[in-house]
Design an enzyme around this catalytic site. Structure first.
Site, PDB file in Angstrom:
ATOM      1  N   GLU A 157      87.767  13.222  71.664  1.00  0.00           N
ATOM      2  CA  GLU A 157      87.890  11.829  72.118  1.00  0.00           C
ATOM      3  C   GLU A 157      89.314  11.456  72.533  1.00  0.00           C
ATOM      4  O   GLU A 157      89.991  10.674  71.855  1.00  0.00           O
ATOM      5  CB  GLU A 157      87.358  10.871  71.051  1.00  0.00           C
ATOM      6  CG  GLU A 157      85.904  11.120  70.718  1.00  0.00           C
ATOM      7  CD  GLU A 157      85.278  10.022  69.862  1.00  0.00           C
ATOM      8  OE1 GLU A 157      86.007   9.152  69.374  1.00  0.00           O
ATOM      9  OE2 GLU A 157      84.047  10.042  69.705  1.00  0.00           O
ATOM     10  N   GLU A 357      78.648  14.939  68.385  1.00  0.00           N
ATOM     11  CA  GLU A 357      78.554  13.897  67.344  1.00  0.00           C
ATOM     12  C   GLU A 357      77.469  12.914  67.710  1.00  0.00           C
ATOM     13  O   GLU A 357      77.342  12.518  68.886  1.00  0.00           O
ATOM     14  CB  GLU A 357      79.867  13.102  67.214  1.00  0.00           C
ATOM     15  CG  GLU A 357      80.968  13.847  66.534  1.00  0.00           C
ATOM     16  CD  GLU A 357      82.234  13.013  66.377  1.00  0.00           C
ATOM     17  OE1 GLU A 357      82.146  11.771  66.235  1.00  0.00           O
ATOM     18  OE2 GLU A 357      83.313  13.631  66.406  1.00  0.00           O
TER      19      GLU A 357
HETATM   20  C1  BG6 Z   1      83.885   9.350  66.442  1.00  0.00           C
HETATM   21  C2  BG6 Z   1      84.978  10.185  65.843  1.00  0.00           C
HETATM   22  O1  BG6 Z   1      84.435   8.537  67.393  1.00  0.00           O
HETATM   23  O2  BG6 Z   1      83.262   8.435  65.626  1.00  0.00           O
HETATM   24  C3  BG6 Z   1      84.845  10.424  64.344  1.00  0.00           C
HETATM   25  O3  BG6 Z   1      85.103  11.405  66.527  1.00  0.00           O
HETATM   26  C4  BG6 Z   1      84.430   9.135  63.685  1.00  0.00           C
HETATM   27  O4  BG6 Z   1      86.046  10.915  63.853  1.00  0.00           O
HETATM   28  C5  BG6 Z   1      83.091   8.707  64.260  1.00  0.00           C
HETATM   29  O5  BG6 Z   1      84.378   9.197  62.290  1.00  0.00           O
HETATM   30  C6  BG6 Z   1      82.507   7.468  63.613  1.00  0.00           C
HETATM   31  O6  BG6 Z   1      83.424   6.407  63.699  1.00  0.00           O
HETATM   32  P1  BG6 Z   1      83.855   5.616  62.413  1.00  0.00           P
HETATM   33  O7  BG6 Z   1      84.953   4.737  62.872  1.00  0.00           O
HETATM   34  O8  BG6 Z   1      82.671   4.884  61.958  1.00  0.00           O
HETATM   35  O9  BG6 Z   1      84.315   6.635  61.419  1.00  0.00           O
END
Ligand code: BG6
Length: 457
Positions: A157, A357
């Site tokens: 990202e 993800e």
């Molecule tokens: C993604 C990231 O954007 O979102 C992760 O790559 C992150 O590192 C995930 O944990 C979820 O976002 P958050 O802010 O809820 O942890």
């Protein structure tokens, strides 16, 4: 890419490891940033540093065929320039254990955290020296894990890495100048990424390398042509700008125009074109949690809820009333949006894709050693279904990795916001022993993997 679909799960170093200043680790930007009172920091996180063997055994039990994780840059290069072999040994132990269980390790070099020393000494990504530091770090990793790692990811990202000041040290008080610096840093990251990709092709040519994009699937609020343009601009500035650089080594004419008219166009040097054209990724990693909805920004309002790429005011984020929302999933839940995002990314880049993800946050609770998380099972099954539908249609998707394998510290909201298939028994303020418990979603995903997702279609 071989034909076997990779069923995986993801984590990132600073969010899961802990091991603060252990094993020769230097300070990372995520170690020194301020967290609000009552919110977990990353010093212990899920204590994976001390539990990694148990965790990888759980991955084996789950049936994973891949594990997508990240190195902490500051564990390997504490001062940014000199290698800490203990750090490499730690990651080698993880990689070896994965391989011994037939789990394909997919490390990401740079997932949000970087050596604080680079910020303190050279201003981090504001300096072109950082490109050199990243290339050096990448080469050390590629040489060390040659023959063991077959898939690499460069940057997780880039959008967030460059936009979040506390991850990169861009604390310029003048907001306009901060934006200008942000685009310059982003440009340096693009050069660094290209150098790393070229280095891998030189060191271990049979390896595949990809980027993990915070994919933005942006809907217009209405069919008003101005809203349509606003949604296109949002995708250009938050997604295509970065992926176009990774794949094609240039910005689109629209992005060029917007950056030039706002005064944010980065300074380039002679020779950069050659670097930008020197390599391209073998695949694109898709990080997708939800879609976004925007409208034309007629009042030129600055919306602070998102990365500041929109400060050019080309669009304004609005609520999408057509999708369900929850406390932690404030943008909503939109499984079909994942499939349409896959179409968009494919149409522009024609590269294999890996879902790196995708996950559902919830403040899960442990009762009598069990965690019932039907909401997560519902979210993941709908998103996997859309992924498999696209794959069946012929889109080249070679794997799916939910976020996250195990509960970990949220990127900025502590430990109450959980995404894991495995529960970690700790709270924001009480670390306890970080005991692991398999959630209902763990057993559900185990069956999805065992049946190759056939019941979801
Ligand atoms: C993604 C990231 O954007 O979102 C992760 O790559 C992150 O590192 C995930 O944990 C979820 O976002 P958050 O802010 O809820 O942890």
């Amino acid at each position: 890419m071989d034909n076997k679909f990779l069923w995986g799960a993801s984590t990132s170093g600073f969010q899961v490891e802990g091991g603060y200043q252990e094993g020769g680790k230097g300070l990372g930007t995520t170690d020194v940033r301020k967290v609000s009172e009552g919110i977990a920091d990353t010093k212990v996180a899920s204590d994976h540093f001390h539990h990694y063997q148990e965790d990888i055994l759980l991955m084996k039990e789950l049936g994973l065929s891949t594990y997508r994780f990240s190195f902490c840059w500051s564990r390997i290069m504490p001062d940014g320039w000199h290698v800490n072999t203990e750090g490499l040994d730690f990651y080698e132990a993880i990689i070896d254990l994965c391989i011994s269980y037939n789990i394909e390790p997919i490390p990401t070099l740079y997932h949000f955290e970087m050596p604080q020393a680079l910020v303190d000494t050279i201003n981090g990504w504001q300096s072109r020296e950082c490109i050199e530091a990243f290339e050096k770090y990448a080469r050390i990793c590629f040489n060390r894990f040659k023959g063991k790692v077959k898939y690499w990811i460069t940057i997780n990202e880039q959008l967030i890495v460059t936009a979040a000041s506390d991850l990169n040290g861009n604390h310029e008080p003048d907001k306009n100048l901060q934006m200008k610096k942000m685009y310059q840093m982003s440009y340096h990251l693009s050069l660094a990424e290209k150098k790393a990709m070229s280095a891998l092709k030189e060191i271990d040519p049979s390896c595949k390398i990809g980027v993990a994009s915070a994919v933005q699937n942006v809907y217009p609020k209405t069919s008003n042509p101005l809203d349509i343009l606003a949604s296109m601009d949002a995708e250009e500035l938050m997604m295509y700008m970065l992926l176009d650089m990774s794949v094609y080594g240039k910005y689109s004419p629209r992005v060029e125009g917007l950056l030039k008219s706002s005064g944010y166009y980065p300074i380039k040097e002679e020779g950069d074109m050659a670097i930008l054209n020197s390599s391209k990724p073998d695949f694109i990693g898709i990080n997708y949690y939800s879609s976004l909805c925007v409208q034309h920004n007629k009042e030129r309002i600055i919306n602070h809820a998102l990365p500041p790429f929109f400060r050019s005011c080309e669009y304004q984020v609005v609520e999408n009333t057509k999708i369900e929302k929850t406390e932690w999933m404030a943008l909503g839940i939109d499984p079909l949006g994942l499939r349409t995002a896959i179409y968009k990314v494919h149409n522009r880049y024609h590269l294999p894709m890996l879902i790196t993800e995708n996950g559902m946050a919830y403040s899960d609770e442990l009762y009598n050693g069990k965690v019932h998380d039907p909401y997560r099972i519902d979210y993941l099954s709908k998103h996997i279904k859309e992924t498999l539908l696209a794959k069946k249609e012929g889109y080249p998707i070679f794997g799916y990795c939910p976020w996250s394998f195990i509960d970990l510290v949220s990127s900025h909201q502590g430990f109450k916001k959980r995404y894991g298939l495995v529960y970690v028994d700790r709270t924001d303020t009480d670390i306890k022993e970080c005991k692991r418990y398999k959630k209902d979603s763990f057993y559900w995903y185990q069956n999805v993997i065992a049946t190759n997702g056939k019941d979801l279609l």
